[in-house]
Structures are given as structure tokens and as C-alpha cells.
Design a protein around this motif. Structure first.
Motif, PDB file in Angstrom:
ATOM      1  N   PRO A 123      -3.850  -7.387  -7.950  1.00  0.00           N
ATOM      2  CA  PRO A 123      -5.164  -7.639  -7.343  1.00  0.00           C
ATOM      3  C   PRO A 123      -6.207  -8.177  -8.318  1.00  0.00           C
ATOM      4  O   PRO A 123      -7.398  -8.150  -8.041  1.00  0.00           O
ATOM      5  CB  PRO A 123      -5.578  -6.258  -6.845  1.00  0.00           C
ATOM      6  CG  PRO A 123      -4.948  -5.325  -7.823  1.00  0.00           C
ATOM      7  CD  PRO A 123      -3.670  -5.968  -8.289  1.00  0.00           C
TER       8      PRO A 123
ATOM      9  N   GLY B 265       0.847  -1.199   0.000  1.00  0.00           N
ATOM     10  CA  GLY B 265       0.000   0.000   0.000  1.00  0.00           C
ATOM     11  C   GLY B 265       0.877   1.240   0.000  1.00  0.00           C
ATOM     12  O   GLY B 265       1.895   1.290  -0.683  1.00  0.00           O
TER      13      GLY B 265
ATOM     14  N   ASP C  64      -2.005 -11.782   4.817  1.00  0.00           N
ATOM     15  CA  ASP C  64      -1.227 -10.646   5.331  1.00  0.00           C
ATOM     16  C   ASP C  64      -1.602 -10.367   6.773  1.00  0.00           C
ATOM     17  O   ASP C  64      -2.781 -10.227   7.093  1.00  0.00           O
ATOM     18  CB  ASP C  64      -1.525  -9.380   4.502  1.00  0.00           C
ATOM     19  CG  ASP C  64      -0.717  -9.312   3.229  1.00  0.00           C
ATOM     20  OD1 ASP C  64      -1.028  -8.466   2.365  1.00  0.00           O
ATOM     21  OD2 ASP C  64       0.224 -10.130   3.074  1.00  0.00           O
TER      22      ASP C  64
ATOM     23  N   GLU D 130      -8.864   1.269   1.899  1.00  0.00           N
ATOM     24  CA  GLU D 130      -8.897   0.708   3.263  1.00  0.00           C
ATOM     25  C   GLU D 130      -7.854   1.491   4.060  1.00  0.00           C
ATOM     26  O   GLU D 130      -6.654   1.317   3.851  1.00  0.00           O
ATOM     27  CB  GLU D 130      -8.553  -0.784   3.229  1.00  0.00           C
ATOM     28  CG  GLU D 130      -9.562  -1.620   2.425  1.00  0.00           C
ATOM     29  CD  GLU D 130      -8.978  -2.895   1.855  1.00  0.00           C
ATOM     30  OE1 GLU D 130      -8.091  -2.826   0.986  1.00  0.00           O
ATOM     31  OE2 GLU D 130      -9.391  -3.990   2.299  1.00  0.00           O
TER      32      GLU D 130
ATOM     33  N   PHE E 272      -4.054   1.902   2.685  1.00  0.00           N
ATOM     34  CA  PHE E 272      -4.235   1.203   1.413  1.00  0.00           C
ATOM     35  C   PHE E 272      -5.210   2.013   0.580  1.00  0.00           C
ATOM     36  O   PHE E 272      -6.394   1.696   0.526  1.00  0.00           O
ATOM     37  CB  PHE E 272      -4.756  -0.210   1.673  1.00  0.00           C
ATOM     38  CG  PHE E 272      -3.893  -1.016   2.617  1.00  0.00           C
ATOM     39  CD1 PHE E 272      -4.178  -1.072   3.975  1.00  0.00           C
ATOM     40  CD2 PHE E 272      -2.777  -1.677   2.147  1.00  0.00           C
ATOM     41  CE1 PHE E 272      -3.363  -1.801   4.846  1.00  0.00           C
ATOM     42  CE2 PHE E 272      -1.956  -2.421   3.016  1.00  0.00           C
ATOM     43  CZ  PHE E 272      -2.257  -2.469   4.369  1.00  0.00           C
TER      44      PHE E 272
END
Ligand SMILES: Nc1ccc(F)c(C(=O)c2c[nH]c3ncc(Cl)cc23)c1F
Ligand SMILES: [Fe+3]
Length: 291
Positions: free
Chosen positions: A256, A22, A46, A105, A56
Motif C-alpha cells: 500500500p 485483508g 478491486d 475498513e 480490512f
């Protein structure tokens, strides 16, 4: 109850070391690192630690699920559909990204926010389903205690207690705390892949003769119908036991984005760049939390 037909043994052990992820966040990545790229159906585990202003910020997901379980502090998430919320201590967010999510996030409070994020792959048939959330607050997480063992049932069943979470890829996710001297026997479906990740203290897993394992270690379990664990120390032992039915499908991952073929990944990148096939709202959305 008697011992298992075939107790699962520890076949590999990895110490998860801190790495950057991030913007300024630190994660101890066990599954998903070079030596353990994919443990079907699990893509990433994680153990994250993040202090504002790190976090993030806006990023996409397609083709799998993220399971965020807060251990300390809180994280605010917001996505391009306007879904927004805060996951506090002990809370759970089970996010099915499916065909596409764009979200952020970020730390919701001052100080260090800690938790676990597990990425679970979806079958080819489910990779393009509509995004879905299952969010359970800490007080509503199924919990049971017996003989010095406390379990919080994130998914699946333990000590006769079931979680309400619907797992599209059949999964068990159990948060165990064992008092000194406690001995656990937990059934695990024979065909599932399973691992332990130690959070606190030191535990003996598989055979009562094996050496104690300390925090931040991931233990891959071999085949069998259940796990035995012992707390032979004077401190509390806390670990998660996670298992899932392998999908047995080809895997092509681009950060991702997790699909089955290179063509699907190329299409996904094209969708994200041109705001199509589920990424339409990515065209104008930015999180408020953007740094
Ligand atoms: N760069 C990049 C690319 C893709 C991501 F999904 C992420 C990301 O959001 C996370 C990766 N580990 C995590 N642990 C916990 C939380 Cl709350 C978020 C993440 C990220 F940072
Ligand atoms: Fe995310």
C-alpha cells in the motif's frame, strides 16, 4: 450526434477471479493482478465482497488515492486522525492518502457488503500532500438519464452532468446502466487511458459487431476520442467506464506504499516504523474495529 473520429476499441479482456485480501475478505482484482500490474494512472481495481467478521483491519497507505464506491451494504472506516464514517449503499469515498493514512475498513452491517475500490496514483509532486477526503452520499451523486441510459457521475462529466469531485490526477469515473436496446456514445479525452468493468448483464463495446461481454470482465480500451456501447440483451447492463490522464512517471510499489524510487519506498517503510513524516499518529492508534 455523429459517431466518433476514432471510436475506442477493446484491446484486451480480463476475467477478474476471486482472491483473498485483508482478513477473510474476497476481492476480484482486475487491475493490479500479475497480468495487469499498472494501467497508468490506475494501480488497483478491486470488486470486493466482505461479510463480518472479515474485513480490512488497520493498514496504511501513502502516495495515491483510494476510491470506494458501495454497490450493496456498508463499510465503516476510521483513521488515525479520528476521521470515522460509514459508506452506505451507493455512497462514495474519495480518499487522498497523500503523505500517509492509517485506517481500517470493516463491514458496517450484517450480511455481505459489496463494492468497488479503485486506486489512483498521484504525481510525484502530490504524493506527500496532506491527506484529504471527499465523501458524497448516494442521493447527492450527480445522475442523468437519456434514451434508456442512466449514468451516475462519480467523477468527470456525462450526458451534460458533472461531478463535484476534484480529481488531482484528472480522472473520469462513470457508472452506466443501459436498458435493453440502449446505445451509448461517451466522449473520452484522446490522451487518457480508459477501461470498462462490467458489473451486471452483458454488453457490446467498441464495435457493434464484437461479442457480448459479461460481469467481472475488465476491458482495456485502445486509443480514440470516445466509447460506443450497446445493450443487445433482454436484461439490464451495468458497467463502469473509468479513464485517467497517464502520469508517465517511474513507479515503485510496496503493497500500500506507492512512490517513484526505491529510496522513497525505503524512507516510507522507515517513516511507518518510526512514526515520522506523516505517520506520527500511527504510534498509539488502533481501530476500535480491530478483530
Ligand atoms: N492487506 C491489505 C493491504 C493493503 C490494502 F489497502 C488493503 C485493503 O484495505 C483493501 C484492498 N482492497 C480493498 N478493497 C476494498 C476495501 Cl474497503 C479495502 C481494500 C488490504 F486489505
Ligand atoms: Fe485502505
Amino acid at each position: 450526434s455523429g459517431a466518433f473520429e476514432e471510436p475506442r476499441m477493446v484491446v484486451r479482456k480480463f476475467l477478474a477471479r476471486p482472491q483473498l485480501e485483508g482478513v477473510g475478505a474476497v476481492v476480484r482484482r482486475s487491475i493490479g493482478r500479475f497480468e495487469l500490474r499498472y494501467f497508468d494512472p490506475f494501480l488497483v481495481l478491486d470488486e470486493f465482497s466482505v461479510t463480518a467478521p472479515a474485513g480490512f483491519p488497520d493498514h496504511p497507505h501513502r502516495g495515491f488515492e483510494t476510491v470506494t464506491y458501495m454497490l450493496q451494504g456498508a463499510v465503516t472506516h476510521e483513521d488515525f486522525e479520528g476521521h470515522k464514517g460509514t459508506i452506505g449503499p451507493g455512497d462514495l469515498q474519495w480518499m487522498t492518502a497523500g503523505r500517509g493514512i492509517l485506517h481500517s475498513e470493516m463491514p458496517a452491517a450484517q450480511g455481505t457488503q459489496k463494492g468497488l475500490q479503485l486506486w489512483i496514483n498521484l504525481s510525484s509532486k502530490q504524493k506527500m500532500i496532506e491527506p484529504r477526503y471527499q465523501e458524497i452520499s448516494s442521493k447527492d451523486i450527480a445522475e442523468a438519464t437519456e434514451d434508456g441510459i442512466k449514468v451516475r457521475v462519480i467523477a468527470g462529466e456525462a450526458l451534460g452532468t458533472k461531478s463535484p469531485v476534484y480529481t488531482r490526477t484528472p480522472t473520469m469515473y462513470l457508472d452506466f446502466t443501459l436498458k435493453p436496446g440502449a446505445h451509448l456514445r461517451q466522449p473520452i479525452p484522446m490522451s487518457w487511458n480508459a477501461f470498462v468493468y462490467v458489473l451486471e448483464g452483458e454488453g457490446v463495446f467498441g464495435s457493434s459487431k464484437s461479442s457480448p461481454v459479461t460481469a467481472h470482465n475488465l476491458l482495456l480500451l485502445g486509443s480514440g476520442d470516445g466509447l460506443e456501447a450497446w445493450n443487445k440483451s433482454s436484461k439490464l447492463l451495468r458497467f463502469i467506464l473509468v479513464g485517467g490522464q497517464p502520469l508517465g512517471e517511474p513507479l515503485v510499489q510496496f503493497g500500500p506504499f506507492v512512490m517513484n524510487t526505491q529510496e522513497e519506498i525505503d524512507q516510507t517503510i522507515d517513516d511507518f516504523e518510526n512514526f515520522t513524516n506523516g505517520f506520527e499518529k500511527a504510534r498509539h492508534w488502533r481501530s476500535e474495529a480491530a478483530i
